[in-house]
Design an enzyme around this catalytic site. Sequence first.
Site, mmCIF file in Angstrom:
data_model
loop_
_atom_site.group_PDB
_atom_site.id
_atom_site.type_symbol
_atom_site.label_atom_id
_atom_site.label_comp_id
_atom_site.label_asym_id
_atom_site.label_seq_id
_atom_site.Cartn_x
_atom_site.Cartn_y
_atom_site.Cartn_z
ATOM 1 N N ASP A 146 0.839 -1.187 0.000
ATOM 2 C CA ASP A 146 0.000 0.000 0.000
ATOM 3 C C ASP A 146 0.879 1.244 0.000
ATOM 4 O O ASP A 146 1.958 1.259 -0.611
ATOM 5 C CB ASP A 146 -0.903 -0.026 1.247
ATOM 6 N N HIS A 150 -3.928 6.131 3.238
ATOM 7 C CA HIS A 150 -4.507 4.885 2.738
ATOM 8 C C HIS A 150 -3.880 3.657 3.387
ATOM 9 O O HIS A 150 -4.579 2.741 3.844
ATOM 10 C CB HIS A 150 -4.342 4.833 1.223
ATOM 11 N N SER A 185 -10.809 -1.020 -1.240
ATOM 12 C CA SER A 185 -9.570 -0.975 -0.451
ATOM 13 C C SER A 185 -9.855 -1.219 1.018
ATOM 14 O O SER A 185 -9.029 -1.759 1.744
ATOM 15 C CB SER A 185 -8.890 0.391 -0.600
#
Length: 775
Positions: free
Chosen positions: A156, A226, A564
Amino acid sequence: MKRTNLLSFLPFLVLLLLPHLGSKPILASEDVSSYVVYFGSHSHVGVITQDAMDRVRETHYDFLGSFTGSREIATDAIFYSYTKHINGFAAHLDHDLASAISKHPEVVSVFPNKALKLHTTRSWDFMGLEHNSYVPSSSIWRKARFGEDSIIANLDTGVWPESKSFSDEGLGPIPSRWKGICQNQKDATFHCNRKLIGARYFHKGYAAAVGPLNSSFDSPRDIDGHGSHTLSTAGGAFVPGANVFGQGNGTAKGGSPRARVAAYKVCWPPVKGNECYDADVLAAFDAAIHDGADVISVSLGGEPASFFKDSVAIGSFHAAKKGIVVVCSAGNSGPADSTVSNVAPWQITVGASTTDREFASNLILGNGKHYKGQSLAPSSLPHAKFYPIIAASDAKAKNVTASDAQLCKIGSLDPQKAKGKILVCLRGINGRVEKGRAVALAGGVGMVLENTNATGNDLTADPHVLPATQISFKDSLSLSRYISQTKKPIAHITPSRTVLGTKPAPVMAAFSSKGPSSVAPEILKPDITAPGVSVIAAYTGAVSPTNEKFDPRRLLFNAVSGTSMSCPHVSGIAGLLKTRYPSWSPAAIRSAIMTTATTMDDIPGPILNSTYMKATPFSFGAGHVRPNLAVNPGLVYDSGIKDYLNFLCSLGYNASQISVFSGKNFACSSRKASLYNLNYPSITVPNLSSSKVTVSRTVKNVGRPSIYTVRVNSPEGVYVAVKPTSLNFTKVGEQKTYKVTIAKRKGKVAKGYVFGDLVWSDKKHRVRSPIVVKL
């Protein structure tokens, strides 16, 4: 280089090629392109030593030098050398040379070094702390010690190590099998501990595409949010008092809250929308496999591609060979059909759905009508005070299109028309939070965000910068009528509040990518759905919750939506199962998750899509995940690498390619196997053109001795017969095979896909498999 040496050291080669002029690579040229040349598996035996890796690297230089005519040129060109499990290198070379290498007899495939995307919607529209439907029961999972023995790796944007979700309080020593590192040599502020046991960064593939990078890139630190969000969702520690602007307050925890976690930073600031590159993804997979991960969570992906031309498929295949579970997000390109990505049968592919928690912020009109909305805006309008409400297009600035004003783009609104009013903006194109900023800059006091027909009832709670709410498409039509038919329309937006126990839930998110798979329609993808809307989890301290530069706010936790977010939910569950059943294969773990899922919501009724129509397995796969049942599935559909290779043979992949791909002397059978017979927990027949199809499946008993009987819900227009109709298991590990015959019913039947299911039950366990047939 001789063929024998190539087979010894390079049977699984990944080669990235960029054009060059002379002997030096040219990164800034418009002619630069990059490729992956794929060969096969390493032949390492036993422990992979540094000496062995060094020798492999030398063979890379020799191999490339045999094409360039100079080992020195080859050495200069190579910027990655994959030396552990994925064998290959990344290099700057010209297109003609890439083409020449593609013709080498040991090359499996050559494909561009594609850019992949993170699968999150953020505050944009791209076509942790959960309630009831997800949280695993403490009593059920206590034997698994909440995943303490598992190691979850996350590919990620890195991690924010200061987050309390990565506290190592109460954890014992780092598992001795861990070989990873904390790559903080150039970032003294970054630290690992007994929870966050490793962190690495990979950006050479990104740099090859975008140009030289400065030293700020040399850190696994998350400056995007994220990575911290997804990693904490999968394996974050217990953190009391987690909330977003006071909403959703409670104890945050990951799916495996005591698992050890590691961050592999492969995604970087977007350039032309591209943020993660194949070269870096492959390097991270190679490292995570070698480091000792049990689960690899991958919340990114690209356009569906052939398995030999897909870095995530390649990397996850190597992981599966080592018994590592790889969980991937399905993508955010819904609600269109055939948009699902990460479709390899050795992956677990996850769609996104809602939970029974909402952040309500309602719209009240002057006529007394109330419309349900959602928002996480921390500010609110004065209590019960109403303001004029207008369509944003009616506040259009001069020399601006009505379309831009309707979308509330920055600079599209006239302050003289917008001041003191609530503006109604249309969802799409530009960021949802950016629209609110445009309204605020124009002097508006609030914003209503209208859904489009495509997004239907799909409501996302965003941390808006002014009082705002988002309403459904149906309610948007009613609002438009009120504004157009009322002389002085007025409205009020209520403050955000957390509401639990909402119905219906789960509902499929509009953005969640759908099947059928465009690469291998014989495999149902996605496999499963999990919470992916307004998920609260840890965030970075480097950016605002909106990721907008204009927003100075910083949060410890943030609510984010996307596949996600749903992917790491399942990664966490896989970590729990890996701890509870260390001998289970990745396929067995996937089976336990899939066959215990539900296709019902909390009304109860069938799971719906965002337009409140009945959703299909192309949206949710086997259904919505139920971790408390996955721990005791009764039966599992197991499979291994040989099964996947036979499946590739059935797809028509070249036998020599598959042999090199496998790293072993594997040969496709002279008799072509059926595509339908991969021992998968779902049954898909994408073309029932013949009179009938017979499918074979094998189940393994992982519970007590028991007799299972079958029940079939046949798809419309389809006849389904199962033989035998009962299975008697006398011991754990016993396997039994059954056959399913699928045929068209006589008479006129509708064309297209139809859906049903097959359930084996011993009255205690319910082992369900979707049936998908195209007539």
